[in-house]
Design a protein around this motif. Structure first.
Motif, PDB file in Angstrom:
ATOM      1  N   GLN A   1     -68.596  -3.751 119.578  1.00  0.00           N
ATOM      2  CA  GLN A   1     -70.105  -4.353 119.212  1.00  0.00           C
ATOM      3  C   GLN A   1     -70.411  -4.524 118.076  1.00  0.00           C
ATOM      4  OE1 GLN A   1     -71.787  -0.602 120.523  1.00  0.00           O
ATOM      5  NE2 GLN A   1     -71.574  -0.876 122.668  1.00  0.00           N
ATOM      6  N   GLY A   2     -69.516  -4.712 117.056  1.00  0.00           N
ATOM      7  CA  GLY A   2     -69.688  -4.992 115.825  1.00  0.00           C
ATOM      8  C   GLY A   2     -70.271  -4.555 114.755  1.00  0.00           C
ATOM      9  N   ARG A   3     -70.593  -2.965 115.089  1.00  0.00           N
ATOM     10  CA  ARG A   3     -71.290  -1.955 114.330  1.00  0.00           C
ATOM     11  C   ARG A   3     -70.385  -1.315 113.489  1.00  0.00           C
ATOM     12  NH1 ARG A   3     -74.425   1.123 119.313  1.00  0.00           N
ATOM     13  NH2 ARG A   3     -74.423   2.463 117.336  1.00  0.00           N
ATOM     14  N   TRP A   4     -69.676  -2.362 112.572  1.00  0.00           N
ATOM     15  CA  TRP A   4     -68.396  -1.832 111.874  1.00  0.00           C
ATOM     16  C   TRP A   4     -68.996  -0.745 110.681  1.00  0.00           C
ATOM     17  CZ3 TRP A   4     -64.336  -2.158 114.151  1.00  0.00           C
ATOM     18  CH2 TRP A   4     -64.106  -3.459 114.516  1.00  0.00           C
ATOM     19  N   LYS A   5     -70.120  -1.066 109.970  1.00  0.00           N
ATOM     20  CA  LYS A   5     -70.431  -0.319 109.003  1.00  0.00           C
ATOM     21  C   LYS A   5     -70.939   1.265 109.637  1.00  0.00           C
ATOM     22  CE  LYS A   5     -71.768   0.759 104.843  1.00  0.00           C
ATOM     23  NZ  LYS A   5     -70.248   1.251 103.851  1.00  0.00           N
ATOM     24  N   GLU A   6     -71.499   1.349 110.661  1.00  0.00           N
ATOM     25  CA  GLU A   6     -71.624   2.720 111.351  1.00  0.00           C
ATOM     26  C   GLU A   6     -70.414   3.219 111.677  1.00  0.00           C
ATOM     27  OE1 GLU A   6     -74.136   4.460 115.268  1.00  0.00           O
ATOM     28  OE2 GLU A   6     -74.377   2.157 114.644  1.00  0.00           O
ATOM     29  N   ALA A   7     -69.490   2.528 112.272  1.00  0.00           N
ATOM     30  CA  ALA A   7     -68.006   2.820 112.411  1.00  0.00           C
ATOM     31  C   ALA A   7     -67.416   3.665 111.349  1.00  0.00           C
ATOM     32  CB  ALA A   7     -67.348   1.790 113.381  1.00  0.00           C
ATOM     33  N   GLU A   8     -67.525   2.594 110.209  1.00  0.00           N
ATOM     34  CA  GLU A   8     -66.940   3.371 109.171  1.00  0.00           C
ATOM     35  C   GLU A   8     -67.191   4.862 108.529  1.00  0.00           C
ATOM     36  OE1 GLU A   8     -66.689   2.186 104.132  1.00  0.00           O
ATOM     37  OE2 GLU A   8     -67.951   1.074 105.567  1.00  0.00           O
ATOM     38  N   GLU A   9     -68.625   4.858 108.702  1.00  0.00           N
ATOM     39  CA  GLU A   9     -69.268   6.085 108.314  1.00  0.00           C
ATOM     40  C   GLU A   9     -68.929   7.308 109.204  1.00  0.00           C
ATOM     41  OE1 GLU A   9     -73.530   5.441 108.317  1.00  0.00           O
ATOM     42  OE2 GLU A   9     -73.462   4.140 106.717  1.00  0.00           O
ATOM     43  N   LEU A  10     -68.774   7.081 110.462  1.00  0.00           N
ATOM     44  CA  LEU A  10     -68.406   8.044 111.312  1.00  0.00           C
ATOM     45  C   LEU A  10     -66.703   8.504 111.260  1.00  0.00           C
ATOM     46  CD1 LEU A  10     -70.185   6.972 114.725  1.00  0.00           C
ATOM     47  CD2 LEU A  10     -70.703   8.975 113.145  1.00  0.00           C
ATOM     48  N   GLN A  11     -65.894   7.482 111.134  1.00  0.00           N
ATOM     49  CA  GLN A  11     -64.571   7.474 110.809  1.00  0.00           C
ATOM     50  C   GLN A  11     -64.293   8.202 109.690  1.00  0.00           C
ATOM     51  OE1 GLN A  11     -63.243   3.369 111.368  1.00  0.00           O
ATOM     52  NE2 GLN A  11     -62.714   3.858 113.430  1.00  0.00           N
ATOM     53  N   VAL A  12     -64.854   8.077 108.588  1.00  0.00           N
ATOM     54  CA  VAL A  12     -64.714   8.949 107.224  1.00  0.00           C
ATOM     55  C   VAL A  12     -65.093  10.458 107.457  1.00  0.00           C
ATOM     56  CG1 VAL A  12     -65.565   9.234 104.928  1.00  0.00           C
ATOM     57  CG2 VAL A  12     -64.945   6.765 105.648  1.00  0.00           C
ATOM     58  N   GLN A  13     -66.157  10.564 108.294  1.00  0.00           N
ATOM     59  CA  GLN A  13     -66.509  11.890 108.617  1.00  0.00           C
ATOM     60  C   GLN A  13     -65.430  12.478 109.453  1.00  0.00           C
ATOM     61  OE1 GLN A  13     -70.163  11.983 110.582  1.00  0.00           O
ATOM     62  NE2 GLN A  13     -71.342  10.834 108.863  1.00  0.00           N
ATOM     63  N   VAL A  14     -64.863  11.724 110.210  1.00  0.00           N
ATOM     64  CA  VAL A  14     -63.999  12.594 111.247  1.00  0.00           C
ATOM     65  C   VAL A  14     -62.485  12.617 110.420  1.00  0.00           C
ATOM     66  CG1 VAL A  14     -62.264  11.845 113.218  1.00  0.00           C
ATOM     67  CG2 VAL A  14     -64.649  11.433 113.437  1.00  0.00           C
ATOM     68  N   MET A  15     -62.233  11.827 109.678  1.00  0.00           N
ATOM     69  CA  MET A  15     -60.942  12.067 108.789  1.00  0.00           C
ATOM     70  C   MET A  15     -61.082  13.041 107.912  1.00  0.00           C
ATOM     71  SD  MET A  15     -59.313   9.221 105.946  1.00  0.00           S
ATOM     72  CE  MET A  15     -60.622   9.344 104.931  1.00  0.00           C
ATOM     73  N   GLU A  16     -62.249  13.195 107.004  1.00  0.00           N
ATOM     74  CA  GLU A  16     -62.371  14.200 106.299  1.00  0.00           C
ATOM     75  C   GLU A  16     -62.438  15.684 106.982  1.00  0.00           C
ATOM     76  OE1 GLU A  16     -62.177  14.116 103.064  1.00  0.00           O
ATOM     77  OE2 GLU A  16     -62.195  12.030 103.188  1.00  0.00           O
ATOM     78  N   ALA A  17     -62.938  15.728 108.261  1.00  0.00           N
ATOM     79  CA  ALA A  17     -62.912  17.056 108.863  1.00  0.00           C
ATOM     80  C   ALA A  17     -61.487  17.334 109.180  1.00  0.00           C
ATOM     81  CB  ALA A  17     -63.826  16.782 110.091  1.00  0.00           C
ATOM     82  N   ARG A  18     -60.816  16.242 109.751  1.00  0.00           N
ATOM     83  CA  ARG A  18     -59.293  16.584 109.971  1.00  0.00           C
ATOM     84  C   ARG A  18     -58.579  17.073 108.962  1.00  0.00           C
ATOM     85  NH1 ARG A  18     -58.245  11.916 114.585  1.00  0.00           N
ATOM     86  NH2 ARG A  18     -59.112  13.023 116.277  1.00  0.00           N
ATOM     87  N   LYS A  19     -58.736  16.327 107.516  1.00  0.00           N
ATOM     88  CA  LYS A  19     -58.026  16.952 106.593  1.00  0.00           C
ATOM     89  C   LYS A  19     -58.448  18.343 106.236  1.00  0.00           C
ATOM     90  CE  LYS A  19     -57.988  12.669 103.792  1.00  0.00           C
ATOM     91  NZ  LYS A  19     -58.529  12.014 102.479  1.00  0.00           N
TER      92      LYS A  19
END
Length: 84
Positions: A1-19
């Protein structure tokens, strides 16, 4: 859908939580790094994409070995992006 900035924010949250919950080198955390690297690439942030993919590839190599498909996949994109 091209919502890359929103995707980045969510992916960073997921990555940090998994860490925090799993481990910085858990396979799921490394997969999050791999996905975040692709998002950085889509945003035109090539240096950040390469740096994140380097971390992902190194972690996969340590955890799963050089011959694992996740390691090879990360190394493939890393080589491709470095040549661009």
């Amino acid at each position: 859908q091209g919502r890359w900035k929103e995707a980045e924010e969510l992916q960073v949250q997921v990555m940090e939580a998994r860490k925090r919950v799993l481990d910085p080198e858990h396979q799921s955390t490394l997969a999050s790094m791999h996905n975040l690297a692709h998002t950085f690439k889509s945003l035109g942030r090539n240096a950040a994409a390469i740096a994140m993919m380097e971390k992902s590839a190194a972690g996969f190599s340590r955890q799963l070995g050089e011959d694992h498909s996740d390691t090879k996949d990360s190394l493939h994109f890393l080589a491709k992006w470095r040549d661009e």
